[in-house]
Scaffold this motif. Structure first.
Motif, PDB file in Angstrom:
ATOM      1  N   LEU A 287      -1.909  -1.016  14.056  1.00  0.00           N
ATOM      2  CA  LEU A 287      -1.991  -0.335  12.767  1.00  0.00           C
ATOM      3  C   LEU A 287      -2.658  -1.263  11.768  1.00  0.00           C
ATOM      4  O   LEU A 287      -2.355  -2.459  11.719  1.00  0.00           O
ATOM      5  N   ALA A 288      -3.567  -0.708  10.958  1.00  0.00           N
ATOM      6  CA  ALA A 288      -4.293  -1.528   9.986  1.00  0.00           C
ATOM      7  C   ALA A 288      -4.298  -0.859   8.623  1.00  0.00           C
ATOM      8  O   ALA A 288      -4.246   0.366   8.509  1.00  0.00           O
ATOM      9  N   TRP A 289      -4.368  -1.700   7.581  1.00  0.00           N
ATOM     10  CA  TRP A 289      -4.464  -1.235   6.205  1.00  0.00           C
ATOM     11  C   TRP A 289      -5.197  -2.293   5.397  1.00  0.00           C
ATOM     12  O   TRP A 289      -5.408  -3.425   5.862  1.00  0.00           O
ATOM     13  N   LEU A 290      -5.631  -1.941   4.188  1.00  0.00           N
ATOM     14  CA  LEU A 290      -6.349  -2.889   3.347  1.00  0.00           C
ATOM     15  C   LEU A 290      -5.361  -3.836   2.678  1.00  0.00           C
ATOM     16  O   LEU A 290      -4.412  -3.403   2.021  1.00  0.00           O
ATOM     17  N   THR A 291      -5.605  -5.117   2.829  1.00  0.00           N
ATOM     18  CA  THR A 291      -4.710  -6.139   2.288  1.00  0.00           C
ATOM     19  C   THR A 291      -4.664  -6.108   0.772  1.00  0.00           C
ATOM     20  O   THR A 291      -3.612  -6.332   0.158  1.00  0.00           O
ATOM     21  N   ASP A 292      -5.808  -5.824   0.147  1.00  0.00           N
ATOM     22  CA  ASP A 292      -5.895  -5.918  -1.309  1.00  0.00           C
ATOM     23  C   ASP A 292      -5.630  -4.582  -2.004  1.00  0.00           C
ATOM     24  O   ASP A 292      -5.864  -4.454  -3.200  1.00  0.00           O
ATOM     25  N   ARG A 293      -5.157  -3.572  -1.279  1.00  0.00           N
ATOM     26  CA  ARG A 293      -4.885  -2.274  -1.881  1.00  0.00           C
ATOM     27  C   ARG A 293      -3.403  -1.926  -1.671  1.00  0.00           C
ATOM     28  O   ARG A 293      -2.942  -1.819  -0.550  1.00  0.00           O
ATOM     29  N   GLU A 294      -2.674  -1.768  -2.752  1.00  0.00           N
ATOM     30  CA  GLU A 294      -1.268  -1.418  -2.635  1.00  0.00           C
ATOM     31  C   GLU A 294      -1.139   0.030  -2.158  1.00  0.00           C
ATOM     32  O   GLU A 294      -1.708   0.938  -2.756  1.00  0.00           O
ATOM     33  N   LEU A 295      -0.388   0.220  -1.103  1.00  0.00           N
ATOM     34  CA  LEU A 295      -0.238   1.562  -0.554  1.00  0.00           C
ATOM     35  C   LEU A 295       0.657   2.412  -1.436  1.00  0.00           C
ATOM     36  O   LEU A 295       1.678   1.932  -1.937  1.00  0.00           O
ATOM     37  N   PRO A 296       0.323   3.691  -1.626  1.00  0.00           N
ATOM     38  CA  PRO A 296       1.239   4.613  -2.298  1.00  0.00           C
ATOM     39  C   PRO A 296       2.548   4.705  -1.520  1.00  0.00           C
ATOM     40  O   PRO A 296       2.593   4.398  -0.325  1.00  0.00           O
ATOM     41  N   PRO A 297       3.634   5.125  -2.162  1.00  0.00           N
ATOM     42  CA  PRO A 297       4.951   5.105  -1.518  1.00  0.00           C
ATOM     43  C   PRO A 297       5.014   5.816  -0.166  1.00  0.00           C
ATOM     44  O   PRO A 297       5.606   5.296   0.778  1.00  0.00           O
ATOM     45  N   ALA A 298       4.423   7.007  -0.053  1.00  0.00           N
ATOM     46  CA  ALA A 298       4.508   7.746   1.208  1.00  0.00           C
ATOM     47  C   ALA A 298       3.805   7.001   2.336  1.00  0.00           C
ATOM     48  O   ALA A 298       4.322   6.906   3.459  1.00  0.00           O
ATOM     49  N   SER A 299       2.627   6.469   2.052  1.00  0.00           N
ATOM     50  CA  SER A 299       1.893   5.734   3.081  1.00  0.00           C
ATOM     51  C   SER A 299       2.594   4.427   3.440  1.00  0.00           C
ATOM     52  O   SER A 299       2.611   4.013   4.609  1.00  0.00           O
ATOM     53  N   ALA A 300       3.178   3.768   2.439  1.00  0.00           N
ATOM     54  CA  ALA A 300       3.923   2.541   2.715  1.00  0.00           C
ATOM     55  C   ALA A 300       5.125   2.833   3.606  1.00  0.00           C
ATOM     56  O   ALA A 300       5.438   2.073   4.540  1.00  0.00           O
ATOM     57  N   ALA A 301       5.811   3.946   3.348  1.00  0.00           N
ATOM     58  CA  ALA A 301       6.965   4.316   4.166  1.00  0.00           C
ATOM     59  C   ALA A 301       6.533   4.653   5.592  1.00  0.00           C
ATOM     60  O   ALA A 301       7.221   4.283   6.556  1.00  0.00           O
ATOM     61  N   PHE A 302       5.403   5.350   5.730  1.00  0.00           N
ATOM     62  CA  PHE A 302       4.929   5.683   7.073  1.00  0.00           C
ATOM     63  C   PHE A 302       4.485   4.430   7.812  1.00  0.00           C
ATOM     64  O   PHE A 302       4.700   4.306   9.026  1.00  0.00           O
ATOM     65  N   ARG A 303       3.856   3.490   7.124  1.00  0.00           N
ATOM     66  CA  ARG A 303       3.482   2.219   7.764  1.00  0.00           C
ATOM     67  C   ARG A 303       4.716   1.540   8.363  1.00  0.00           C
ATOM     68  O   ARG A 303       4.695   1.113   9.524  1.00  0.00           O
ATOM     69  N   ASP A 304       5.782   1.445   7.580  1.00  0.00           N
ATOM     70  CA  ASP A 304       7.004   0.801   8.073  1.00  0.00           C
ATOM     71  C   ASP A 304       7.579   1.572   9.264  1.00  0.00           C
ATOM     72  O   ASP A 304       8.069   0.969  10.225  1.00  0.00           O
ATOM     73  N   HIS A 305       7.500   2.889   9.208  1.00  0.00           N
ATOM     74  CA  HIS A 305       8.009   3.721  10.299  1.00  0.00           C
ATOM     75  C   HIS A 305       7.219   3.478  11.581  1.00  0.00           C
ATOM     76  O   HIS A 305       7.799   3.339  12.672  1.00  0.00           O
ATOM     77  N   VAL A 306       5.893   3.429  11.469  1.00  0.00           N
ATOM     78  CA  VAL A 306       5.052   3.213  12.648  1.00  0.00           C
ATOM     79  C   VAL A 306       5.323   1.836  13.256  1.00  0.00           C
ATOM     80  O   VAL A 306       5.462   1.697  14.481  1.00  0.00           O
ATOM     81  N   LEU A 307       5.410   0.816  12.415  1.00  0.00           N
ATOM     82  CA  LEU A 307       5.628  -0.535  12.918  1.00  0.00           C
ATOM     83  C   LEU A 307       6.953  -0.654  13.669  1.00  0.00           C
ATOM     84  O   LEU A 307       7.069  -1.446  14.612  1.00  0.00           O
TER      85      LEU A 307
END
Length: 328
Positions: A287-307
């Motif tokens: 899973l990848a995301w942009l380091t310098d871009r703060e994820l919106p809450p829903a995407s941040a929650a899904f990132r944690d779920h996937v990991l």
């Protein structure tokens, strides 16, 4: 400077005609042309120049477009962030992933996430590696699931799982009854590969080089299932991930539903897959995301779920495949 005019400029700079852009915007063509002219006056230099029936960006226009992309992306992200702050249960997750993951990994990850977040919406895109990375950098996707085939200074990548790559051979091939094989044994066989630019193509060529040969390429394609069908038709061999299915296979034959459904639909026998023993025939998925871009809450929650969940999804799929095989 109006944001809507910047969006029109970006459309035209990307190749849309003024007429097409005006129709989508529901304004007249002269009104759009005047808006673009005002933008050039404000910037202080021509941004577009005519080439035949279309307008193309000038050198200044190309440079300005890069900053327009960033400005519009940040504005759109800001709107999303405020919306999700006011109502965090109704967020949007733009997700891009390799097309081979759409039948087995992504559906259970999204489904299990929505059990706890039923109002969150998903915007899903399936591509090859290069297009996926571009969607992430451009802001079209918050998260991507892909192989680690790029080194980008803005991207954070986390490994989710390791997937085997099996030597797939035609059903009547001399090796079809084998369970394991050294890749070097098929050095003289015709290979079917993805087109240049796909990570699986690069990995296949590297594994063949480690086994001491260069593959003799007879066909190139853009989708793994196309390659699998070409192998089943007897046109060559290929290194491919295991076939996957969206539903649990039924143990009615010696092969699972996941192995047979695509081939039967194509009117061919399924292609046997052999474990490779002389090289590390696997690929990483992450899973990848942009380091310098703060994820919106829903995407941040899904990132944690996937990991936290991807490994369990993969283990459950492997267990289901084993249980689908009849004893003996």
């Amino acid at each position: 400077m109006e944001l809507q005019v910047l969006r029109w400029f970006r459309e035209v700079a990307d190749g849309a005609t003024v007429t097409e852009t005006a129709e989508r915007a529901r304004i007249t063509q002269p009104a759009l042309s005047r808006a673009l002219a005002r933008l050039e006056v404000e910037v202080g230099t021509p941004l577009l120049t005519r080439s035949g029936r279309t307008l193309i960006p000038t050198p200044a226009g190309r440079l300005f477009r890069e900053h327009v992309d960033q400005a519009l992306d940040q504005y759109d992200l800001g709107l999303r962030a405020v919306t999700e702050l006011v109502d965090p249960a109704h967020g949007l997750v733009p997700l891009a992933f390799l097309h081979t993951l759409g039948t087995w990994l992504v559906p259970p990850l999204v489904s299990s996430f929505r059990e706890a977040h039923p109002q969150v919406r998903f915007e899903l895109h399936q591509h090859g590696e290069a297009s996926i990375l571009q969607e992430l950098v451009d802001g079209a996707a918050d998260l991507i699931i892909t192989s680690p085939t790029f080194a980008h200074p803005r991207v954070t990548w986390r490994r989710l799982l390791v997937e085997p790559l099996l030597l797939t051979v035609p059903p009547r091939h001399r090796l079809a009854r084998r369970k394991r094989i050294r890749l070097a044994e098929v050095a003289d066989e015709p290979f079917i590969l993805l087109r240049s630019g796909y990570a699986l193509r690069v990995l296949t060529e590297r594994l063949c080089a480690e086994a001491g040969f260069s593959p003799k390429i007879t066909f190139e394609g853009e989708e793994v299932e196309t390659l699998r069908a070409l192998v089943a038709a007897g046109l060559g061999v290929a290194l491919l991930p295991p076939p996957r299915a969206t539903s649990s296979p039924t143990p009615t034959t010696s092969r699972s539903t996941a192995d047979t459904s695509d081939a039967e639909a194509a009117g061919t026998d399924p292609a046997p897959q052999l474990h490779v023993t002389d090289v590390n025939s696997t690929r990483e998925l992450g899973l990848a995301w942009l380091t310098d871009r703060e994820l919106p809450p829903a995407s941040a929650a899904f990132r944690d779920h996937v990991l936290s969940s991807a490994q369990a999804v993969s283990s459950g799929r492997r267990r289901a495949r084993r249980e689908s095989r009849p004893p003996g």
